[in-house]
Design an enzyme around this catalytic site. Structure first.
Site, PDB file in Angstrom:
ATOM      1  N   ASP A  83       0.840  -1.202   0.000  1.00 11.18           N
ATOM      2  CA  ASP A  83       0.000   0.000   0.000  1.00 11.18           C
ATOM      3  C   ASP A  83       0.874   1.250   0.000  1.00 11.18           C
ATOM      4  O   ASP A  83       2.059   1.201   0.348  1.00 11.18           O
ATOM      5  CB  ASP A  83      -0.944   0.019   1.203  1.00 11.18           C
ATOM      6  CG  ASP A  83      -0.222   0.214   2.528  1.00 11.18           C
ATOM      7  OD1 ASP A  83       0.783  -0.494   2.775  1.00 11.18           O
ATOM      8  OD2 ASP A  83      -0.641   1.071   3.330  1.00 11.18           O
ATOM      9  N   GLU A 178       0.047  -1.063   5.658  1.00 11.12           N
ATOM     10  CA  GLU A 178       1.101  -0.662   6.601  1.00 11.12           C
ATOM     11  C   GLU A 178       1.063   0.826   6.872  1.00 11.12           C
ATOM     12  O   GLU A 178       1.332   1.277   7.988  1.00 11.12           O
ATOM     13  CB  GLU A 178       2.478  -1.068   6.051  1.00 11.12           C
ATOM     14  CG  GLU A 178       3.635  -0.895   7.023  1.00 11.12           C
ATOM     15  CD  GLU A 178       4.312   0.484   6.951  1.00 11.12           C
ATOM     16  OE1 GLU A 178       5.199   0.760   7.774  1.00 11.12           O
ATOM     17  OE2 GLU A 178       3.953   1.285   6.041  1.00 11.12           O
TER      18      GLU A 178
END
Length: 415
Positions: A83, A178
């Site tokens: 991400d 994350e």
């Protein structure tokens, strides 16, 4: 010899997929578009010859490279997240290649007059003569942490193609979310099955980190009273003034812009204010656990003191721990740092061992039973339009992964 152009193409194929995460979502992954890259990564791991490739219902990806030695070797892992930060848009990323960088200003976007300058970003001068990958000034790049993914995939591919390099069993893991603090929340440590791992999520070449902040969030809710301002004397209580009193009572120079190295801070990240209610959002950070606890206590005491002035509860404070310093979990197994440090030295990379002024999946994973320090991935200026990564740094990180795998298969480390 690593194929530079192949690695450039791989990295660009990752960053041009929008994988921005969303802190306001309660799903995992937090955005459906993260599945686009997750599914592609699972397919790629299969195509290069990795074993036991899996992707679960939350988009966590795991795969195995079997050992090619006939003696017992610890199982090691390498982990990165796919991400990108919601701090700045990751949609429609248009990477630009700057070959043989000359140490001068880089025009990211002529129309918008966006310049990446070494006068402001001095680290650029470390990479004169190298090939840089930059943004076009309108998005982030996504080197955080698609550079790490590129390095792990490229290293596994290289080891598969060069069986003469001896290694034990290697696990790889790629995670969503994350950037919003949830990358390790649903990571199945038992399934991963490694004795220890490394996140490839640092910045400058040589970074090797096994200390990070202890972290908490704080929500400070200030209650006022709203009445007509023309008839407010003795009746109105403006919550924004009380909130200002709270803000100004905290140490002014213990904030991010005034601290460095091991110094902790209080960071006011958001204010939403009206007369009848103001909400302050803080993050609290400190490497030292006692100082960390003292910071939380100081905020609670300040709220109590202000409440006593008003003889009622005008301030409510909610503090939640987020993650802790991984140092306590790494120190008992310091050989995992020794191996990474030795790998860098053998590759003529100067190790830079320093604390992380932030968090990492490795911190949470360490407390979940998987010791997991952090290694450089090569990018700079994360989460914004000035993000860039030198291709040579990606190549070096890839080499470090291969060398760690090789060294771990050397039994002398465990005698």
């Amino acid at each position: 010899m690593l194929d530079k152009q192949r690695i450039i193409n791989r990295f660009i194929s990752y960053v041009t997929v929008d994988t921005e995460s969303d802190p306001n979502s309660d799903t995992t992954p937090s955005t459906s578009k993260q599945w686009d890259l997750a599914n592609a990564l699972a397919d790629e791991l299969k195509s290069i010859g990795m074993h036991d490739v899996s992707i679960d219902e939350n988009a966590y990806i795991m795969a195995t490279l079997p050992s090619n030695v006939d003696h017992d070797v610890p199982v090691i892992g390498f982990i990165s997240h796919f991400d990108t930060s919601p701090d700045f848009t990751g949609a429609n990323v248009k990477p630009q290649l700057v070959e043989n960088y000359n140490g001068k200003d880089i025009v990211l976007n002529k129309e918008l007059d966006i310049i990446l300058s070494p006068d402001y970003f001095e680290d650029l001068l470390l990479y004169k003569g190298q090939t840089l990958i930059t943004t076009d000034g309108t998005t982030l790049l996504g080197a955080d942490d698609k550079a790490g993914i590129c390095e792990i995939v490229s290293a596994m591919e290289y080891l598969i193609q060069h069986p003469e390099i001896k290694h034990g069993t290697i696990k790889v893991g790629f995670t969503p979310d994350e950037e919003i603090g949830r990358g390790a929340h649903k990571f199945d440590v038992e399934k991963f099955g490694a004795d220890w791992a490394y996140t490839m999520d640092g910045s400058q070449v040589g970074e090797l980190e096994f200390e990070n902040f202890n972290a908490a969030s704080a929500t400070v809710s200030v209650q006022g009273k709203i009445v007509h301002p023309g008839y407010a004397k003795g009746k109105m209580v403006n919550s924004m003034y009380i909130a200002t009193e709270f803000i100004n009572a905290l140490p002014r120079f213990e904030t991010p812009e005034h601290t460095e190295d091991y110094q902790g801070f209080f960071h006011l990240s958001q204010i939403d204010g009206k007369v009848d209610e103001t909400v302050l959002k803080y993050i609290i950070r400190d490497h030292d656990k006692k100082h960390f606890e003292a910071r939380k206590d100081a905020m609670v005491k300040l709220a109590d003191d202000i409440n006593s002035e008003y003889e009622r509860e005008v301030i409510r404070i909610d503090i939640k721990d987020q993650y802790y310093n991984m140092r306590g979990k790494i120190e008992p197994v310091m050989h995992i740092i020794d191996i990474a440090e030795e790998a860098m030295k053998l590759l003529h990379i100067k190790p830079i061992i320093k604390p992380i002024r932030g968090g990492t999946d490795g911190s949470q994973l360490s407390y979940m039973g998987l010791p997991c320090p952090n290694i450089f991935a090569g990018g700079h200026n994360f989460h914004g339009r000035y993000e860039y990564v030198p291709v040579e740094s990606i190549l070096k990180a890839t080499q470090v992964i291969c060398k760690i795998a090789e060294l771990t298969a050397t039994k002398s480390y465990y005698i």
